[in-house]
Design a protein around this motif. Sequence first.
Motif, PDB file in Angstrom:
ATOM      1  N   ALA A   1     -17.648  28.068 -22.140  1.00 49.38           N
ATOM      2  CA  ALA A   1     -18.647  28.738 -21.441  1.00 49.38           C
ATOM      3  C   ALA A   1     -19.106  29.732 -22.538  1.00 49.38           C
ATOM      4  N   THR A   2     -20.449  30.218 -22.370  1.00 49.29           N
ATOM      5  CA  THR A   2     -20.794  31.007 -23.612  1.00 49.29           C
ATOM      6  C   THR A   2     -20.516  32.338 -23.342  1.00 49.29           C
ATOM      7  N   VAL A   3     -20.319  33.066 -24.341  1.00 46.48           N
ATOM      8  CA  VAL A   3     -19.946  34.291 -24.653  1.00 46.48           C
ATOM      9  C   VAL A   3     -21.107  35.183 -24.494  1.00 46.48           C
ATOM     10  N   PRO A   4     -21.089  36.241 -23.446  1.00 48.46           N
ATOM     11  CA  PRO A   4     -22.291  37.282 -23.553  1.00 48.46           C
ATOM     12  C   PRO A   4     -22.529  37.828 -24.888  1.00 48.46           C
ATOM     13  N   TYR A   5     -23.842  38.122 -25.134  1.00 42.51           N
ATOM     14  CA  TYR A   5     -24.007  38.857 -26.308  1.00 42.51           C
ATOM     15  C   TYR A   5     -23.679  40.345 -25.909  1.00 42.51           C
ATOM     16  N   PRO A   6     -23.124  41.385 -26.750  1.00 45.19           N
ATOM     17  CA  PRO A   6     -22.684  42.445 -26.326  1.00 45.19           C
ATOM     18  C   PRO A   6     -23.762  43.406 -26.283  1.00 45.19           C
ATOM     19  N   ASP A   7     -23.650  44.654 -25.488  1.00 41.08           N
ATOM     20  CA  ASP A   7     -24.508  45.533 -25.525  1.00 41.08           C
ATOM     21  C   ASP A   7     -24.739  46.264 -26.854  1.00 41.08           C
TER      22      ASP A   7
END
Length: 205
Positions: free
Chosen positions: A71-77
């Motif tokens: 799964a894709t890793v969300p871009y961090p804040d």
Amino acid sequence: MRRRSALRAVAASLGGLAGCADRFPTGTADGDARGVADSFDGDVDRPECEVESETVEVTVGDETREEETAATVPYPDPPTEFTEGDVVEWIPSFEEAYVSHDVLCERSGSGHVLRVDYRTDRTDVLDGSGDVLVVYLRYAGGATAGVDDGVVWEADIDFTAVSYAVDETGAARVEFDRPLEPGHEEFESERRDPIEEGTLVAAFD
């Protein structure tokens, strides 16, 4: 951009930088009042999608079993504070997300990626003397396992190198042609400027 004559290697743990309190003011290091984000015409340019894990059947030898896809890793804040330590810690997390999106967002066909691995090899601050923090990142990242026509494959991944320019307005990224050792003559001759030669990959409101 202005360059420091000496490179500061950042410890792998980053613990020594966690308490750094200096902030990098918005702007570019060449005297222009614009920030990183304002130095680009257009929107953020990065691979972006949302791929969730799913269960697929794979064949290993004479055995058929179920595996979970990557799964894709969300871009961090954005960094909470734009200290050197915060920015240096943020960049590998952002690059890991970038790699996962780059691998998974535009895949076609019946194959699936089972695993996307990422490992930071070294992080070096190239320039912290001006308004923009410039950081060199060397890592190994990419798809290391997948399945095509029900059969599992595995792959090794080579090291890749990128450089980031980050300030309070955003982040720019540029890829190197090959991984290099900061401080060596060939690094200085082949280094690339994230603002002049790269793309805007994050804009901070």
